[in-house]
Design a protein around this motif. Sequence first.
Motif, mmCIF file in Angstrom:
data_model
loop_
_atom_site.group_PDB
_atom_site.id
_atom_site.type_symbol
_atom_site.label_atom_id
_atom_site.label_comp_id
_atom_site.label_asym_id
_atom_site.label_seq_id
_atom_site.Cartn_x
_atom_site.Cartn_y
_atom_site.Cartn_z
ATOM 1 N N VAL A 207 27.072 38.501 49.170
ATOM 2 C CA VAL A 207 28.223 38.284 48.563
ATOM 3 C C VAL A 207 29.622 37.832 49.136
ATOM 4 O O VAL A 207 29.819 38.142 50.428
ATOM 5 C CB VAL A 207 28.230 39.445 47.895
ATOM 6 N N ILE A 208 29.727 36.729 48.915
ATOM 7 C CA ILE A 208 30.721 35.780 49.030
ATOM 8 C C ILE A 208 32.206 35.358 47.256
ATOM 9 O O ILE A 208 31.475 35.879 46.989
ATOM 10 C CB ILE A 208 31.128 34.417 49.355
ATOM 11 N N PRO A 209 33.337 35.005 47.821
ATOM 12 C CA PRO A 209 34.273 35.048 46.949
ATOM 13 C C PRO A 209 33.872 34.185 46.562
ATOM 14 O O PRO A 209 33.428 33.249 46.536
ATOM 15 C CB PRO A 209 35.566 34.840 47.628
ATOM 16 N N GLY A 210 33.835 34.089 44.779
ATOM 17 C CA GLY A 210 33.088 33.016 43.679
ATOM 18 C C GLY A 210 31.715 32.583 43.585
ATOM 19 O O GLY A 210 31.377 31.788 43.038
ATOM 20 N N ALA A 211 30.830 33.076 44.453
ATOM 21 C CA ALA A 211 29.784 33.626 44.805
ATOM 22 C C ALA A 211 28.676 34.038 43.302
ATOM 23 O O ALA A 211 29.456 34.338 42.400
ATOM 24 C CB ALA A 211 28.852 34.010 45.184
ATOM 25 N N ASP A 212 27.977 32.751 42.965
ATOM 26 C CA ASP A 212 27.411 32.915 41.470
ATOM 27 C C ASP A 212 25.903 33.431 41.795
ATOM 28 O O ASP A 212 25.360 31.970 42.235
ATOM 29 C CB ASP A 212 27.782 31.909 40.667
ATOM 30 N N PHE A 213 25.323 33.937 41.138
ATOM 31 C CA PHE A 213 23.898 33.913 41.794
ATOM 32 C C PHE A 213 22.576 34.176 40.558
ATOM 33 O O PHE A 213 21.704 34.317 40.746
ATOM 34 C CB PHE A 213 23.697 35.525 42.136
ATOM 35 N N CYS B 263 39.155 45.873 45.901
ATOM 36 C CA CYS B 263 40.466 46.292 45.143
ATOM 37 C C CYS B 263 41.059 47.338 46.597
ATOM 38 O O CYS B 263 39.946 47.246 47.364
ATOM 39 C CB CYS B 263 40.388 47.057 44.415
ATOM 40 N N ARG B 264 42.305 47.600 46.486
ATOM 41 C CA ARG B 264 42.755 48.168 47.969
ATOM 42 C C ARG B 264 41.472 49.660 47.554
ATOM 43 O O ARG B 264 41.476 49.880 46.991
ATOM 44 C CB ARG B 264 44.751 47.929 47.880
ATOM 45 N N THR B 265 41.944 50.420 48.532
ATOM 46 C CA THR B 265 41.764 52.124 48.432
ATOM 47 C C THR B 265 42.575 52.784 47.229
ATOM 48 O O THR B 265 41.363 53.984 47.070
ATOM 49 C CB THR B 265 41.795 52.329 49.627
ATOM 50 N N ASP B 266 43.236 52.007 47.461
ATOM 51 C CA ASP B 266 44.369 53.290 46.309
ATOM 52 C C ASP B 266 44.381 52.454 44.375
ATOM 53 O O ASP B 266 44.460 52.822 44.077
ATOM 54 C CB ASP B 266 45.429 52.664 46.042
ATOM 55 N N GLY B 267 43.153 51.744 44.590
ATOM 56 C CA GLY B 267 42.747 50.903 43.159
ATOM 57 C C GLY B 267 43.671 49.681 42.723
ATOM 58 O O GLY B 267 43.300 48.959 41.810
ATOM 59 N N SER B 268 45.033 49.325 43.852
ATOM 60 C CA SER B 268 45.332 48.065 43.658
ATOM 61 C C SER B 268 45.358 46.983 44.058
ATOM 62 O O SER B 268 43.598 46.946 44.513
ATOM 63 C CB SER B 268 46.562 48.028 44.718
ATOM 64 N N GLN B 269 45.390 45.626 43.414
ATOM 65 C CA GLN B 269 44.598 44.543 44.270
ATOM 66 C C GLN B 269 43.563 44.053 43.820
ATOM 67 O O GLN B 269 43.102 43.499 44.498
ATOM 68 C CB GLN B 269 45.124 43.751 45.628
ATOM 69 N N LEU B 270 43.085 44.275 42.218
ATOM 70 C CA LEU B 270 42.036 44.544 41.821
ATOM 71 C C LEU B 270 41.407 42.860 42.239
ATOM 72 O O LEU B 270 41.733 42.383 40.914
ATOM 73 C CB LEU B 270 40.972 45.315 41.093
ATOM 74 N N THR B 271 40.025 42.205 42.904
ATOM 75 C CA THR B 271 39.617 40.969 42.049
ATOM 76 C C THR B 271 38.090 41.001 41.855
ATOM 77 O O THR B 271 37.470 41.884 42.774
ATOM 78 C CB THR B 271 39.756 40.074 43.298
ATOM 79 N N ARG B 272 37.815 39.789 41.661
ATOM 80 C CA ARG B 272 35.930 40.040 41.462
ATOM 81 C C ARG B 272 35.965 38.826 42.374
ATOM 82 O O ARG B 272 36.114 37.981 42.909
ATOM 83 C CB ARG B 272 36.338 39.277 39.519
ATOM 84 N N LEU B 273 34.666 39.582 43.101
ATOM 85 C CA LEU B 273 34.049 38.427 44.051
ATOM 86 C C LEU B 273 32.406 37.934 43.779
ATOM 87 O O LEU B 273 33.336 36.714 44.382
ATOM 88 C CB LEU B 273 33.655 39.519 45.037
ATOM 89 N N SER B 274 31.721 38.469 43.288
ATOM 90 C CA SER B 274 30.776 37.213 42.948
ATOM 91 C C SER B 274 30.049 37.523 41.304
ATOM 92 O O SER B 274 30.901 39.083 40.299
ATOM 93 C CB SER B 274 29.939 37.525 43.564
ATOM 94 N N THR B 275 29.173 37.088 40.652
ATOM 95 C CA THR B 275 29.291 37.680 38.885
ATOM 96 C C THR B 275 27.426 36.611 39.299
ATOM 97 O O THR B 275 27.136 36.529 40.654
ATOM 98 C CB THR B 275 29.489 36.200 38.387
ATOM 99 N N GLY B 276 27.293 37.340 38.180
ATOM 100 C CA GLY B 276 25.501 36.656 38.398
ATOM 101 C C GLY B 276 24.276 37.427 39.386
ATOM 102 O O GLY B 276 22.982 36.955 39.282
ATOM 103 N N HIS B 277 24.464 38.711 39.132
ATOM 104 C CA HIS B 277 23.169 39.885 39.148
ATOM 105 C C HIS B 277 23.045 40.233 38.108
ATOM 106 O O HIS B 277 23.188 40.225 37.298
ATOM 107 C CB HIS B 277 24.618 40.920 40.355
ATOM 108 N N TRP B 278 21.839 40.816 38.985
ATOM 109 C CA TRP B 278 21.414 41.847 37.801
ATOM 110 C C TRP B 278 21.723 43.276 38.261
ATOM 111 O O TRP B 278 22.860 43.678 36.794
ATOM 112 C CB TRP B 278 19.724 42.436 37.731
ATOM 113 N N ASN B 279 21.548 43.726 38.680
ATOM 114 C CA ASN B 279 22.759 45.713 39.270
ATOM 115 C C ASN B 279 22.755 45.298 40.628
ATOM 116 O O ASN B 279 21.990 46.181 41.198
ATOM 117 C CB ASN B 279 21.688 45.997 38.585
#
Length: 839
Positions: A270-276, A224-240
């Motif tokens: 990590v790249i956009p759209g990554a599934d781990f 996201c931007r440093t003001d919290g706007s334009q939030l997007t998900r980059l990746s999924t499939g992590h444990w933590n």
Amino acid sequence: MNWNRFFGAAVRGSVVVLTVTFLVSDLAAEENAIWGSDEPTRFDLKIHHPSIDEVTLFASHPQIVTPVGIAVAPDGRVFVQENHTHKRETKYKGPDKDRILVFEDTDSDGIADKRSVFYEGHTFSTDLLFGPDGHLYVSTRWFIGRFPNAASKATADGEPEKLVVCETDGNYPHNGVGGLAIDPAKPDWLAFGFGENLGADYRFVGSDGTELSGGAEGGSTYRCRTDGSQLTRLSTGHWNAFGMAYDLKGNLFSTDNDPNATPPNRLLHVIPGADFGYEYRYGRSGRHPLVCWYGENPGTLGMIGALGEAACGLISFGPGQLLSASWTDNRVDLHGLTTKGESFVASREPFLSGPDDFRPVHFAYSPDRTELYFTDWVKISYPVHGHGRIWRVKLKQPVDLDARPRDDGSRLSFDEAMGRLGSDDPYAQTRAIASLVSTPDLLDPMGWQHFESATAKANYAVALKRIDNGRGRQGRFIEAIPSLLNDPDSEVRFIGIKWIADEGLDQYRSDLQRTLQRGDLRPRDLRSIVAALAAISEGDGKEFSPDQTLLDLAVDPQKPASLRSLALRNIRADHPGMTVKVLATLVQSDVTAVQREAVRSLALHPKPDRAKVLADVAADDSIDSVTRADAIAGLVDAAGFDKLLQRLTKDADAAVSAEAKRTLVAKGLAERKLDPKPSVDDLSGWQALVDTAAGQGNIAVGRRLFFHPSLGGCYKCHAMNGRGNQIGPDLSTIHRQSDIDRDWLLKHIVNPNAEMAPYYRPQQLLTLDGEILTGLVVGREGQKQAYVGNDGVIFYVDKNDIEERRELMSSIMPSGLLDTMTAHEIRDLIAYLLSGDES
């Protein structure tokens, strides 16, 4: 406040051992931390890297307890999150809320001599980060906030601005929001991580109202931007994704803790759209047939390197290098990054290490980059406990952290994305899939059928599935599922199977059941179909295991023979229901495929009474020769059957006779002449040796060598078509890789170190009593760590008994594996691997 220090140094080889003793006294009355321990720190801290000049204990309990995040202001003040809420017990006497403390070294001696409280009021704090804007960014498990202009303030003006809020019932302390990172060339953007949240539903809300939701899909990362706007998900499939960092070229990396039964911890690019690959909905173990950890499922990515256990913080250490903190392994590691395709491979070497009470968490640099600070939780206890430290590492040279020019890359066109779906590079595939997901109107439910490449077909189907994520029966492209299940390629079928399970599409139950009847079913097909059928049915809440269902299929005479034999092959030999009695009954089957798989299961069975059943099969000349030979090979470690083996050496069937002779040799009861073997690096010599074995390889003999406990023994670490172990790579589909042939296999069997994935690098342990052990991490068991040696045997080592640990660049796979084989046997083993045949 007077803190006294004794500092001594000794050189031991290339390792500097710092004996550090710190005593704390004369605490200011207003800061008398009755909850903090006054136990002095007395231990050896080992320096492993030549860039380190000295290490000092910057601050210690009771001045700081259970610290987590750390950030250094432009004026050199050190801000630290002091956690008082993590699994807090009723007896704990500390503050009710977490604090942010500020430490200063006013006399420049490397030790803090002034402390103040910047803020108090958070719960489950996870990370701190100063941005180039002078704002202090803070994360707790439920939100990201910032203290504006904190770099110029002594105390907070009030509560932080909340930039991104996570609305969830999940409340485990450290599997929520964390892992803050800012790209040095793009200071207006902030990345952060999110844990698996124990599968609880969640909704992120950015400062501009952007909402992103999820649930049991596993951990994820965001930007996201440093003001919290334009939030997007980059990746999924992590444990933590507890720790995150950018390198100098804008590549984003994360640490990733491992599920219960699937080591190691992962270093991820990590790249956009990554599934781990990991999904909490399918259990904590990470062993479910529908998830993966190494990028083995279509559309998923694996790790670029292995991390120590309970990996926490991550930070750049100049061009092409990262540092990671291993909380459980009591060390800080250095990782070198080597470009591989569109991603990297990471090495791992120790940077700093300590004893059991050294538990590093997060890092931060001084403004001039000559000092590295990091927090130390100290105790293995998860509940807050009144101990803590902040370490200062003085470096011989400033770390180069200047941003480098980067090619951010233009967005792929539709045609470019379609062309990259079949790439050999999984990162290129992932970028292509992400591009297609952003253009759903250009996709056709049956568009995957236009590709010749199975990889491209599967990745196109992954894009369709992701577009439909969470839509269930209302999915836009679910009409593709029956055709996916009917595809000749297992990779493509897997997407349809998982689609049904993920979305709970019970209307395709009959399609799954029909797919079970296929004659070309692969082991992964079988296990994933069984898992999918369980997923769309009412479960009992327990961790899924397919073994009992597979056993039920195997013993059911009404099921097709191909299904029964495949099910039998995929059941663990030590499964409680897989008794010698059950297998003996299956040996009596009039279906050859079922009888043969029962014999092969008996050959690997742990119970000694299996030998009598195998001996009866070996002696029965009414049974086909392949099955008899399999039974003979299973007698290699059984006592009392030597006379039978001697008699079978004269059997009229050549296959039976040859296997009996081979078994006697393996038992040490007979000898045979072997050709001299070339050196490890003489590949042409090995090729010439195998060329002396005229004719085609005998696949049946090769299979017996693969599963032979005394000769090949490959099954001890590798699986083949459902049978064997998953310690090393599964070799079931190796024959389908275009660049793998006889010479490639020869090279890698003769020299296992020729090429090795980072997560298969073993560790060498030096114990306190001087014993040197080598093994690959295979699991956890409290204070004891499980390893597997090069003999395939699992052993356990108490962490307190380890003096030194280092990662090896050599494989755990033993060299000399082919030395006891004839040229014909080497030819046969390779023929088996290249065929993938189990007939």
